[in-house]
Write a protein that holds these residues in place. Structure first.
Motif, PDB file in Angstrom:
ATOM      1  N   PRO A 148       0.886  -1.248  -0.020  1.00 47.80           N
ATOM      2  CA  PRO A 148      -0.113   0.129   0.033  1.00 47.80           C
ATOM      3  C   PRO A 148       0.794   1.204  -0.093  1.00 47.80           C
ATOM      4  N   ARG A 149       0.148   2.265  -0.492  1.00 49.49           N
ATOM      5  CA  ARG A 149       1.212   3.654  -0.788  1.00 49.49           C
ATOM      6  C   ARG A 149      -0.015   4.693  -0.431  1.00 49.49           C
ATOM      7  N   ILE A 150       0.541   5.737   0.138  1.00 46.99           N
ATOM      8  CA  ILE A 150      -0.380   6.882   0.478  1.00 46.99           C
ATOM      9  C   ILE A 150       0.285   7.884  -0.718  1.00 46.99           C
ATOM     10  N   GLU A 151      -0.659   8.331  -1.668  1.00 48.90           N
ATOM     11  CA  GLU A 151      -0.162   9.101  -2.932  1.00 48.90           C
ATOM     12  C   GLU A 151      -0.325  10.673  -2.897  1.00 48.90           C
ATOM     13  N   GLU A 152      -1.531  10.934  -2.212  1.00 47.62           N
ATOM     14  CA  GLU A 152      -1.930  12.368  -2.008  1.00 47.62           C
ATOM     15  C   GLU A 152      -2.660  12.732  -0.834  1.00 47.62           C
ATOM     16  N   TYR A 212      -4.925   6.764  -1.379  1.00 45.68           N
ATOM     17  CA  TYR A 212      -3.986   5.722  -1.016  1.00 45.68           C
ATOM     18  C   TYR A 212      -4.085   4.544  -2.381  1.00 45.68           C
ATOM     19  N   THR A 213      -3.249   3.779  -2.356  1.00 48.28           N
ATOM     20  CA  THR A 213      -3.271   2.866  -3.472  1.00 48.28           C
ATOM     21  C   THR A 213      -2.631   1.718  -3.200  1.00 48.28           C
ATOM     22  N   ALA A 214      -2.469   0.574  -3.694  1.00 45.31           N
ATOM     23  CA  ALA A 214      -1.578  -0.630  -3.673  1.00 45.31           C
ATOM     24  C   ALA A 214      -1.267  -1.019  -4.877  1.00 45.31           C
ATOM     25  N   ILE A 215       0.025  -1.312  -4.945  1.00 45.40           N
ATOM     26  CA  ILE A 215       0.581  -1.753  -6.104  1.00 45.40           C
ATOM     27  C   ILE A 215       0.234  -3.291  -6.685  1.00 45.40           C
ATOM     28  N   ASN A 216      -0.809  -3.355  -7.504  1.00 44.69           N
ATOM     29  CA  ASN A 216      -1.256  -4.775  -7.969  1.00 44.69           C
ATOM     30  C   ASN A 216      -1.330  -4.611  -9.248  1.00 44.69           C
ATOM     31  N   LEU A 217      -0.034  -5.236  -9.963  1.00 50.36           N
ATOM     32  CA  LEU A 217      -0.008  -5.054 -11.571  1.00 50.36           C
ATOM     33  C   LEU A 217      -1.002  -6.219 -12.090  1.00 50.36           C
ATOM     34  N   SER A 218      -1.143  -7.361 -11.450  1.00 48.55           N
ATOM     35  CA  SER A 218      -1.919  -8.476 -12.152  1.00 48.55           C
ATOM     36  C   SER A 218      -3.371  -8.354 -12.185  1.00 48.55           C
ATOM     37  N   ARG A 219      -3.900  -8.126 -10.845  1.00 48.92           N
ATOM     38  CA  ARG A 219      -5.374  -7.982 -10.683  1.00 48.92           C
ATOM     39  C   ARG A 219      -5.727  -6.816  -9.822  1.00 48.92           C
ATOM     40  N   PRO A 220      -5.538  -5.621 -10.386  1.00 46.27           N
ATOM     41  CA  PRO A 220      -5.807  -4.381  -9.494  1.00 46.27           C
ATOM     42  C   PRO A 220      -7.197  -4.218  -9.204  1.00 46.27           C
TER      43      PRO A 220
END
Length: 789
Positions: free
Chosen positions: A633-637, A665-673
């Motif tokens: 998970p990431r806090i973006e803005e 926030y987001t989470a890096i999920n390149l396969s099944r976002p």
């Protein structure tokens, strides 16, 4: 826009290889401007340490979390040839050619017309190397940490920390590819040939006769994969030997997750290496114009194209066998072994097909009655004969290729059939179940209705460890011994749903697993029932079949695809599962359950699943290690009242009386976002985690005074929550006039004024009783004003 392509491993032709040959039709998604990609021409793709995918194009630099693109564009100066050193809002040019992340977690950005820039800790910095206007073709890092850059004005290297530049070959301008051997020696290729760096000079290496320049260069162990203007070679520096690999015009290459090379060619072909060292075409990706190749840490391949956007290719683990009728792929219904190393496939109105051990696939007629070709179930009889239950209420026996009618149950619909013993079968017809005796000629010698199962529609029958059989159907799960009910599991006993479809008994741990339609999975152990569904770790709430793979894992077929439980015996309040769907080769992904033999484990350990179109197969040996992808998970803005805020490190200081704090926030999920779920909490304010579902932002109208920590976790559908949450420290200072000492002082002063006022009032009351009559008399007298003169 998402383009989806599947995988067919074998056609339903009259003859096919006994080895499943993947005509590679991978799970493919294409991302274009409709998805936020800044430009359809992708020049470079790289994944950074934090999981983001960075894309360089002629329309700008983009960062991708699997669901959304964030585009960074700079504001180049108009009065100078190139930007000066300093922070920028993005690269100085939108024409990005090369990307590389160094071991200091800095992203280096090479442009076509503005030189080199760095992205670090959320800030862009432009370097004035080569006047800030050169073209950067390639960037790589040496084992000693120095960065090497190939540009149109020569080759140079620099220290990533201090940015001091050292030019090596300022004369030659055609370098475009670089790679290091295991000893740290640099090899360089481009329009002027092939070179090795020795004694700080580039020394030419002779190319094979007829080849003139190098288009591609990749290290492969102690050797190199070299693509020239004519062909692909393996170059062995120790012997100075060139070994041709039979691929013409290679332009770029990458190794996939299993260590096999993929190579794009100038003619539009994309080829991949197989285990035998052969190069196989990927016809579904022909003509895509691949300009860059990369892989991520989730097993995906990323293809940048010249004009068709960004392509994500997921290497499928499932193969498929279609069954056609009049050009239409029919629904799979049943799979069983033939007792001789082959398999029988029954489809819904697509008839019966026999895949023999020698690899031949033949169609088996069932036309003893008009329009009898809708197979629902299969069971093996003695001497490799086959019993076939149909959707028309009929039972057919196949022996030596000859169909023989066995019986008919009119008006009941689909027939399910199971072998119970020598010459004995169980037949489920509508809401009745019969024990049927069939002789070697396929004649019914007798039948008996099992009254204990009256009004139960039976989906499956499984032998029970404690004797008898488990009957799985729309009234739960019952165990019968000598046709008497001796054990029952229904919603009254704690089952999650009465619509049971599948059962697996783990005899080693005395655990019963029951799959239901819509109610998820039930674990029954020691008389206790525990439920698993999408809320506590399951990929799919429908479980139509359950197969064990011999490695202690369970594979579940459902409406969304196939679910893998990698550690079912360790399941507690929650479980962990992995979901396989279209991107993994299941096209379409829905398992066609509800019948007795919808799934099957063959003698080689392969698992077969009936799909709503055809059949799918997986060899669990191809998936030896399986675990859900740990999301980051990431806090973006962060915004206050709609205004973006600057985050210093991982802290945010609010102004007094700040309101409407919005956190994205987001989470890096390149396969099944789209299968990403979140939960958050504001420590010191929220008593527990707050489930956010798929939402990627939260709005706090008011923030309590003091210091708080906002945390967010993410997981995939069926996966576990990320162990390390993204954190943001929030400091909301209390206004000075509301601070405790101010309040105490104000309260004290208020009390003092009240006391003084009370004392004065008391004194006045005492004066009214005659203590100061003169003063009162004077106050009551009217004193005339002096006359004015």
């Amino acid at each position: 826009m998402a383009l989806v392509i599947g995988l067919f491993v074998m056609g339903a032709s009259a003859s096919a290889s006994s080895k499943l040959q993947p005509r590679y039709r991978a799970g493919l998604h294409v991302f274009t401007g409709d998805d936020g990609l800044p430009q359809a021409g992708v020049n470079s793709v790289v994944q950074t340490h934090d999981g983001y995918l960075w894309i360089g194009s002629f329309g700008g630099l983009a960062r991708f979390d699997g669901l959304a693109f964030t585009v960074f564009r700079g504001k180049p100066s108009l009065d100078t040839p190139g930007p000066k050193d300093g922070a920028q809002g993005g690269p100085p040019s939108d024409r990005v050619l090369a990307l590389h992340e160094d071991d200091r977690k800095q992203l280096w950005i090479g442009t076509q017309d503005a030189g080199l820039s760095i992205y670090s800790q959320g800030t862009f910095q432009h370097l004035s190397i080569c006047g800030g206007t050169c073209q950067v073709n390639a960037i790589t890092q040496a084992p000693d940490g120095r960065l090497w850059v190939a540009s149109n004005v020569g080759l140079f290297n620099l220290d990533p920390a201090h940015k001091r530049v050292s030019w090596v070959d300022p004369v030659r301008t055609g370098h475009a590819a670089m790679a290091f051997d295991p000893t740290g020696r640099l090899y360089v290729g481009g329009g002027e040939g092939f070179f090795v760096l020795a004694d700080r000079r580039l020394r030419r290496i002779a190319l094979p006769e007829g080849d003139q320049w190098v288009q591609m260069l990749q290290a492969d162990g102690s050797d190199f994969l070299v693509g020239t203007d004519r062909a692909l070679y393996r170059y062995e520096p120790g012997q100075g030997r060139w070994r041709p690999l039979g691929v013409a015009g290679p332009t770029i290459a990458v190794k996939d997750a299993v260590g096999r090379w993929w190579v794009a060619t100038a003619s539009g072909r994309l080829v991949r290496e197989n285990g035998a060292g052969e190069w196989l075409d990927v016809p579904e990706l022909f003509g895509m114009g691949v300009t860059s190749l990369a892989k991520d840490d989730e097993g995906n391949l990323w293809l940048g194209s010249g004009s068709k956007g960004l392509l994500r290719v997921r290497i499928p683990v499932f193969g498929q066998i279609p069954v056609f009728r009049d050009g239409v792929v029919m629904a799979g219904r049943a799979v069983v072994a033939d007792g001789q190393g082959g398999l029988w496939f029954g489809s819904a109105c697509g008839g019966l097909n026999h895949w023999r051990a020698d690899g031949a696939m033949t169609r088996q007629p069932l036309q003893m009655w008009p329009h009898v070709d809708c197979v629902t179930s299969l069971a093996l009889d003695r001497d490799a004969a086959l019993l076939v239950g149909t959707a028309e209420g009929r039972l057919v026996r196949i022996a030596n290729g000859k169909p023989t009618p066995v019986g008919v149950w009119p008006g009941v619909g689909a027939i399910n059939v199971w072998r119970r013993g020598e010459g004995r079968f169980l037949v489920s017809a509508g809401r009745a179940t019969f024990e049927v005796w069939i002789d070697g000629e396929g004649r019914i010698n007798g039948q008996r209705r099992i009254d204990a199962l009256r009004d139960m529609s039976v989906n499956n029958v499984v032998p029970a460890a404690n004797g008898g059989e488990w009957f799985v159907g729309d009234r739960g799960v019952w165990r019968l011994l000598d046709n008497r009910i001796v054990e029952r599991w229904t919603p009254q006993e704690g089952l999650s749903s009465r619509f049971a479809r599948a059962l697996y008994e783990d005899r080693q741990t005395a655990t019963l697993w029951v799959g239901t339609y819509g109610g998820g999975l039930n674990r029954i152990r020691g008389g206790q029932v525990h439920h698993y569904d999408t809320r506590n770790g399951l990929f799919d709430d429908t479980v139509s079949c359950i197969l064990a793979d011999g490695l202690g894992r369970l594979w579940l077929g459902g409406n969304r695809g196939v679910t893998l439980l990698p550690k079912p015996r360790q399941a507690a309040a929650d479980t962990e599962s992995l979901g396989y769907a279209v991107d993994d080769g299941l096209i379409p992904s829905e398992i066609n359950g509800g019948h007795s033999t919808a799934c099957h484990r063959d003698g080689r350990g392969r698992l077969w699943f009936s799909l709503v179109e055809g059949f799918a197969v997986i060899d669990p040996a191809d998936v030896p290690q399986a675990a859900s992808v740990p999301l980051r998970p990431r806090i973006e803005e962060v915004a206050i009242a709609g205004r973006m805020q600057k985050i210093v490190g991982s802290s945010l200081a609010l102004e007094p009386n700040a309101r409407s704090l919005e956190i994205h926030y987001t989470a890096i999920n390149l396969s099944r976002p789209r299968d990403t779920y979140f939960r958050f909490r504001l420590r010191g304010f929220d008593p527990d985690w707050v489930e956010a579902g798929k939402n990627r932002s939260i709005l706090y109208p008011l923030i309590p005074w003091g210091e708080h920590v906002f945390e967010v976790q993410a997981r995939t559908q069926g996966g576990r929550w990320s162990t390390v949450p993204a954190r943001l420290k929030i400091l909301n200072p209390q206004p000075w006039y509301l601070r405790p000492w101010i309040l105490i002082l104000a309260t004290s002063l208020g009390l003092l004024v009240l006391v003084i006022g009370t004392q004065l009032g008391a004194g006045q009351e005492r004066s009214g009783d005659g203590e100061m009559p003169q003063a009162n008399d004077r106050r009551r007298q009217r004193v005339p004003e002096p006359a004015s003169r």
